[in-house]
Structure formats: C-alpha cells, structure tokens
Design a protein around this motif. Structure first.
Motif, PDB file in Angstrom:
ATOM      1  N   ARG A  44      -0.362  -1.264  -8.891  1.00 46.05           N
ATOM      2  CA  ARG A  44      -0.225  -1.744 -10.260  1.00 46.05           C
ATOM      3  C   ARG A  44      -0.819  -0.656 -11.146  1.00 46.05           C
ATOM      4  O   ARG A  44      -2.004  -0.341 -11.023  1.00 46.05           O
ATOM      5  CB  ARG A  44      -0.949  -3.066 -10.428  1.00 46.05           C
ATOM      6  N   PHE A  45      -0.024  -0.094 -11.985  1.00 44.83           N
ATOM      7  CA  PHE A  45      -0.410   1.068 -12.777  1.00 44.83           C
ATOM      8  C   PHE A  45      -1.761   0.875 -13.452  1.00 44.83           C
ATOM      9  O   PHE A  45      -1.994  -0.097 -14.156  1.00 44.83           O
ATOM     10  CB  PHE A  45       0.676   1.361 -13.817  1.00 44.83           C
ATOM     11  N   LEU A  46      -2.683   1.808 -13.187  1.00 46.23           N
ATOM     12  CA  LEU A  46      -4.032   1.845 -13.731  1.00 46.23           C
ATOM     13  C   LEU A  46      -4.919   0.654 -13.313  1.00 46.23           C
ATOM     14  O   LEU A  46      -5.985   0.471 -13.871  1.00 46.23           O
ATOM     15  CB  LEU A  46      -4.015   1.951 -15.259  1.00 46.23           C
ATOM     16  N   ILE A  47      -4.470  -0.143 -12.354  1.00 46.16           N
ATOM     17  CA  ILE A  47      -5.276  -1.278 -11.921  1.00 46.16           C
ATOM     18  C   ILE A  47      -5.638  -1.163 -10.448  1.00 46.16           C
ATOM     19  O   ILE A  47      -6.799  -1.222 -10.087  1.00 46.16           O
ATOM     20  CB  ILE A  47      -4.567  -2.612 -12.221  1.00 46.16           C
ATOM     21  N   GLN A  48      -4.638  -0.992  -9.585  1.00 44.87           N
ATOM     22  CA  GLN A  48      -4.937  -0.869  -8.162  1.00 44.87           C
ATOM     23  C   GLN A  48      -3.856  -0.087  -7.444  1.00 44.87           C
ATOM     24  O   GLN A  48      -2.720   0.002  -7.911  1.00 44.87           O
ATOM     25  CB  GLN A  48      -5.112  -2.230  -7.502  1.00 44.87           C
ATOM     26  N   SER A  49      -4.247   0.465  -6.316  1.00 47.99           N
ATOM     27  CA  SER A  49      -3.317   1.178  -5.452  1.00 47.99           C
ATOM     28  C   SER A  49      -3.824   1.023  -4.022  1.00 47.99           C
ATOM     29  O   SER A  49      -4.700   1.762  -3.578  1.00 47.99           O
ATOM     30  CB  SER A  49      -3.230   2.661  -5.845  1.00 47.99           C
ATOM     31  N   LEU A  50      -3.270   0.049  -3.327  1.00 51.14           N
ATOM     32  CA  LEU A  50      -3.691  -0.247  -1.963  1.00 51.14           C
ATOM     33  C   LEU A  50      -2.556   0.046  -0.998  1.00 51.14           C
ATOM     34  O   LEU A  50      -1.379  -0.107  -1.334  1.00 51.14           O
ATOM     35  CB  LEU A  50      -4.087  -1.722  -1.836  1.00 51.14           C
TER      36      LEU A  50
ATOM     37  N   ASP B 118     -12.721   0.309  -7.676  1.00 53.32           N
ATOM     38  CA  ASP B 118     -12.937  -0.714  -6.660  1.00 53.32           C
ATOM     39  C   ASP B 118     -11.816  -1.735  -6.752  1.00 53.32           C
ATOM     40  O   ASP B 118     -11.280  -1.993  -7.829  1.00 53.32           O
ATOM     41  CB  ASP B 118     -14.275  -1.415  -6.866  1.00 53.32           C
ATOM     42  N   SER B 119     -11.468  -2.303  -5.616  1.00 55.77           N
ATOM     43  CA  SER B 119     -10.396  -3.285  -5.592  1.00 55.77           C
ATOM     44  C   SER B 119     -10.665  -4.331  -4.524  1.00 55.77           C
ATOM     45  O   SER B 119     -11.336  -4.053  -3.532  1.00 55.77           O
ATOM     46  CB  SER B 119      -9.058  -2.592  -5.319  1.00 55.77           C
ATOM     47  N   LYS B 120     -10.150  -5.518  -4.730  1.00 56.07           N
ATOM     48  CA  LYS B 120     -10.274  -6.589  -3.754  1.00 56.07           C
ATOM     49  C   LYS B 120      -8.904  -6.842  -3.145  1.00 56.07           C
ATOM     50  O   LYS B 120      -7.876  -6.618  -3.778  1.00 56.07           O
ATOM     51  CB  LYS B 120     -10.777  -7.874  -4.416  1.00 56.07           C
ATOM     52  N   ILE B 121      -8.937  -7.341  -1.914  1.00 55.41           N
ATOM     53  CA  ILE B 121      -7.688  -7.682  -1.243  1.00 55.41           C
ATOM     54  C   ILE B 121      -7.923  -8.903  -0.373  1.00 55.41           C
ATOM     55  O   ILE B 121      -9.018  -9.090   0.155  1.00 55.41           O
ATOM     56  CB  ILE B 121      -7.155  -6.505  -0.397  1.00 55.41           C
ATOM     57  N   GLN B 122      -6.923  -9.723  -0.274  1.00 53.38           N
ATOM     58  CA  GLN B 122      -6.968 -10.860   0.632  1.00 53.38           C
ATOM     59  C   GLN B 122      -5.832 -10.686   1.626  1.00 53.38           C
ATOM     60  O   GLN B 122      -4.701 -10.395   1.240  1.00 53.38           O
ATOM     61  CB  GLN B 122      -6.790 -12.175  -0.113  1.00 53.38           C
TER      62      GLN B 122
END
Length: 98
Positions: A20-26, A54-58
């Motif tokens: 997601r542009f400028l939010i996360q890259s997983l 930093d990012s969260k993932i489920q």
C-alpha cells in the motif's frame, strides 16, 4: 520449483506481496519441500517487511486434511501458538486435534 536430484528433494516456492503506497510493503514467501521416500511435507513461511516503516501482519492458517494424508498413526506437527475451532461442531474432539 527447485529440483534437487542429489538429495531427492522437490521445493515449490511462492511469493505474495501486500503493498500500500507509503503505508506498507510486505512479502510472504511460502516454501513446500517434498522428500522422495518420506511421508512428510515441510512448509515454511517467511514474512519480510520491505518498507522502512514498522508494520503488523496477521496470518490465518486454515487447513482441511483427511484421508489419505491423516490416517491412523499420522500426526500434524508445528509450532502453533493457537488452535481454534471454527464452530461448535469443530470444537468436538479439540483435546485430540493432533
């Protein structure tokens, strides 16, 4: 797909990106390893944060296994943190889920 004839091993690797542009890259990389003449399948998941934030993932694992994979004497082995039934019917026999 990697074929290792010397060690009689087959690896199937897949990658999925969630960005997601400028939010996360997983990136999730899943690797299935099959060994000739062994009755096991190794499954390895690796999540990489490709962002500087930093990012969260489920991760939710849903597996339906039955015959011939899970027959008498079979076991499902893994580093599970939690095992939860979907509903009341799924809760029946949870003490022997393995």
């Amino acid at each position: 797909v990697l074929v290792d004839r010397k060690n009689a091993r087959l690896e199937v690797i897949g990658k999925v990106s969630e960005t997601r542009f400028l939010i996360q890259s997983l990136e999730l990389e899943t690797r299935y390893t099959f060994h000739l003449n062994q009755s096991t399948i190794d499954i390895e998941d690796r999540v990489t944060n490709r962002s500087t934030r930093d990012s969260k993932i489920q991760l939710l694992y849903h597996i339906n296994v039955g015959q011939p994979i899970l027959e008498s004497g079979s076991a499902l082995v893994g580093a599970f943190t939690d095992v939860a039934p979907r509903d009341r019917r799924g809760a029946e026999g949870m003490e022997g889920w393995n």
